[in-house]
Design a protein around this motif. Structure first.
Motif, PDB file in Angstrom:
ATOM      1  N   TRP A   2      43.324  32.243  51.101  1.00 49.63           N
ATOM      2  CA  TRP A   2      44.373  33.208  50.754  1.00 49.63           C
ATOM      3  C   TRP A   2      44.151  33.751  49.346  1.00 49.63           C
ATOM      4  O   TRP A   2      44.228  34.960  49.112  1.00 49.63           O
ATOM      5  N   VAL A   3      43.876  32.872  48.407  1.00 41.38           N
ATOM      6  CA  VAL A   3      43.633  33.289  47.017  1.00 41.38           C
ATOM      7  C   VAL A   3      42.415  34.190  46.928  1.00 41.38           C
ATOM      8  O   VAL A   3      42.415  35.200  46.214  1.00 41.38           O
ATOM      9  N   ASP A   4      41.381  33.842  47.677  1.00 40.71           N
ATOM     10  CA  ASP A   4      40.147  34.621  47.645  1.00 40.71           C
ATOM     11  C   ASP A   4      40.343  36.043  48.167  1.00 40.71           C
ATOM     12  O   ASP A   4      39.676  36.976  47.724  1.00 40.71           O
ATOM     13  N   SER A   5      41.287  36.223  49.083  1.00 40.67           N
ATOM     14  CA  SER A   5      41.471  37.523  49.733  1.00 40.67           C
ATOM     15  C   SER A   5      42.649  38.333  49.185  1.00 40.67           C
ATOM     16  O   SER A   5      42.943  39.408  49.700  1.00 40.67           O
ATOM     17  N   HIS A   6      43.318  37.820  48.152  1.00 37.79           N
ATOM     18  CA  HIS A   6      44.460  38.535  47.592  1.00 37.79           C
ATOM     19  C   HIS A   6      44.249  38.875  46.115  1.00 37.79           C
ATOM     20  O   HIS A   6      43.408  38.266  45.445  1.00 37.79           O
ATOM     21  N   THR A   7      45.002  39.840  45.655  1.00 36.32           N
ATOM     22  CA  THR A   7      44.846  40.324  44.280  1.00 36.32           C
ATOM     23  C   THR A   7      45.513  39.380  43.287  1.00 36.32           C
ATOM     24  O   THR A   7      46.345  38.537  43.654  1.00 36.32           O
ATOM     25  N   ALA A   8      45.156  39.559  42.021  1.00 33.27           N
ATOM     26  CA  ALA A   8      45.762  38.763  40.956  1.00 33.27           C
ATOM     27  C   ALA A   8      47.269  38.972  40.921  1.00 33.27           C
ATOM     28  O   ALA A   8      48.037  38.024  40.686  1.00 33.27           O
ATOM     29  N   GLU A   9      47.713  40.190  41.168  1.00 38.76           N
ATOM     30  CA  GLU A   9      49.144  40.497  41.170  1.00 38.76           C
ATOM     31  C   GLU A   9      49.866  39.741  42.284  1.00 38.76           C
ATOM     32  O   GLU A   9      50.953  39.185  42.074  1.00 38.76           O
ATOM     33  N   GLU A  10      49.260  39.695  43.466  1.00 35.92           N
ATOM     34  CA  GLU A  10      49.870  39.000  44.598  1.00 35.92           C
ATOM     35  C   GLU A  10      49.912  37.492  44.361  1.00 35.92           C
ATOM     36  O   GLU A  10      50.902  36.825  44.677  1.00 35.92           O
ATOM     37  N   ILE A  11      48.829  36.963  43.818  1.00 29.51           N
ATOM     38  CA  ILE A  11      48.766  35.524  43.536  1.00 29.51           C
ATOM     39  C   ILE A  11      49.792  35.147  42.474  1.00 29.51           C
ATOM     40  O   ILE A  11      50.514  34.154  42.606  1.00 29.51           O
TER      41      ILE A  11
ATOM     42  N   LYS B  96      39.771  34.676  38.390  1.00 27.05           N
ATOM     43  CA  LYS B  96      39.156  35.289  39.571  1.00 27.05           C
ATOM     44  C   LYS B  96      37.864  36.004  39.197  1.00 27.05           C
ATOM     45  O   LYS B  96      36.861  35.927  39.916  1.00 27.05           O
ATOM     46  N   GLU B  97      37.869  36.712  38.085  1.00 26.39           N
ATOM     47  CA  GLU B  97      36.696  37.485  37.661  1.00 26.39           C
ATOM     48  C   GLU B  97      35.489  36.598  37.395  1.00 26.39           C
ATOM     49  O   GLU B  97      34.350  36.996  37.647  1.00 26.39           O
ATOM     50  N   GLN B  98      35.707  35.386  36.878  1.00 29.62           N
ATOM     51  CA  GLN B  98      34.574  34.506  36.585  1.00 29.62           C
ATOM     52  C   GLN B  98      34.309  33.502  37.711  1.00 29.62           C
ATOM     53  O   GLN B  98      33.463  32.611  37.562  1.00 29.62           O
TER      54      GLN B  98
END
Length: 334
Positions: free
Chosen positions: A250-259, A283-285
């Protein structure tokens, strides 16, 4: 007084009994797990997503999270049995193994795959160069802890000997490092998110480098438990790992805002914009592991970091204290 027919009263009583029995069965069927996490950090976002999105609950688990500040305290809580599962650096399980424990601690699910700290500089002027750390005061982490070892690994990589080229402070308790820096101790400090972003917002300095980027991939934070607990609760551990893997996907497929929105209840005092920027940094690193499997290449990198820090008596084979069976089974359920 209005008369209620006997059959209506009977139906009401029957419904009350059914509800009561259903509640009892739910409580009996739910397995309770207490997790001891080494710190409360955005770095552990998938853990909070698994709780908030009900992924553990779907597996019939009731999960309680306790924050036990510091790797030594978290491991002590696990060994004492006050928590069932620990979320802490994999190095702690190696220390227990090196001491010849009769009931070794087994790593069964990886949560993060890079270091989670950032190099924070008090001086914000000009561009950053690692040479600036020479002759500076560095507020480090606990000796033998993964953040400190990863920090030393990065410093050595850039030609800085942490023992002789700077003043290294390591006598500050993990929970008090941020406040010590805020009060004026150190020119540089290692910080997790969201603390790094909070300090930037407060004008206390800036993030100048990422130890996660510098150190490469390794099983930095792992869910682990005692071998005895694993032997007695295989089904619970499997269900836990299933829920975790669903959260990782779920984390991998969602945006930082959603998380950030989902994990916000775990960070009630943090500015929502800070949460977003913190999640985005990780997420970026690529800090969040996309599955719970601990692979051999990452394990060997961990051993290299520990060896460079002088904290490894001898190299520990992956299979000695890692059991990937639960993680591998969980990945089949997607």
């Amino acid at each position: 007084m209005k008369y209620t027919p006997w059959f209506v009263r009977g139906i009401v009583i029957l419904l009350i009994i059914i509800v009561a029995l259903t509640s009892c069965n739910k409580e009996e069927n739910e397995a309770k797990i207490t997790i001891g996490e080494v710190t409360r950090s955005v770095f552990y976002a998938p853990e909070y997503v698994a709780v908030a999105q009900g992924f553990f609950e779907e597996q019939g688990l009731e999960v309680e999270i306790q924050t036990t500040a510091g790797g030594d305290k978290t491991m002590a809580a696990l060994l004492a049995g006050s928590v069932d599962i620990a979320l802490v650096g994999a190095e702690t399980s190696i220390y227990v193994y090196q001491q010849g424990a009769e009931d070794p601690v087994i790593n069964f699910a990886q949560l993060t795959q890079t270091d989670g700290t950032f190099l924070f500089a008090r001086n914000t002027e000009g561009s950053f160069d690692w040479e600036q750390l020479r002759d500076s005061t560095f507020l480090g982490q606990r000796k033998g802890g993964m953040p400190q070892m990863a920090g030393e690994f990065a410093l050595n990589k850039h030609g800085i000997d942490p023992q002789s080229d700077l003043e290294l402070i390591q006598n500050v308790d993990f929970a008090n490092i941020a406040s010590a820096f805020a009060s004026g101790t150190g020119d540089y400090v290692q910080l997790f998110e969201p603390q790094a972003s909070i300090f930037e917002q407060e004008g206390r300095g800036k993030v100048v480098a990422s130890f996660g980027t510098e150190g490469g991939l390794l099983p930095y934070t792992v869910f682990m438990t005692k071998q005895s607990y694993l032997n007695d609760n295989k089904d619970i551990v499997q269900k836990f790992t299933n829920g975790l893997y669903k959260a990782q996907a779920w984390v991998d497929s969602h945006t930082a805002e959603e998380i950030a929105e989902v994990i916000s209840p775990f960070f009630k005092d943090i500015d929502p914009a800070i949460l977003v920027s913190s999640v985005n940094r990780y997420k970026e690193q690529g800090s969040y592991a996309t599955d719970p499997i601990i692979d051999e290449e990452e394990w060997n990198n961990l051993l290299d970091v520990m060896s460079a820090a002088g904290e490894l008596k001898e190299r520990v084979n992956l299979n000695a204290i890692v059991d990937n069976a639960y993680a591998e089974e969980a990945t089949k359920s997607k």
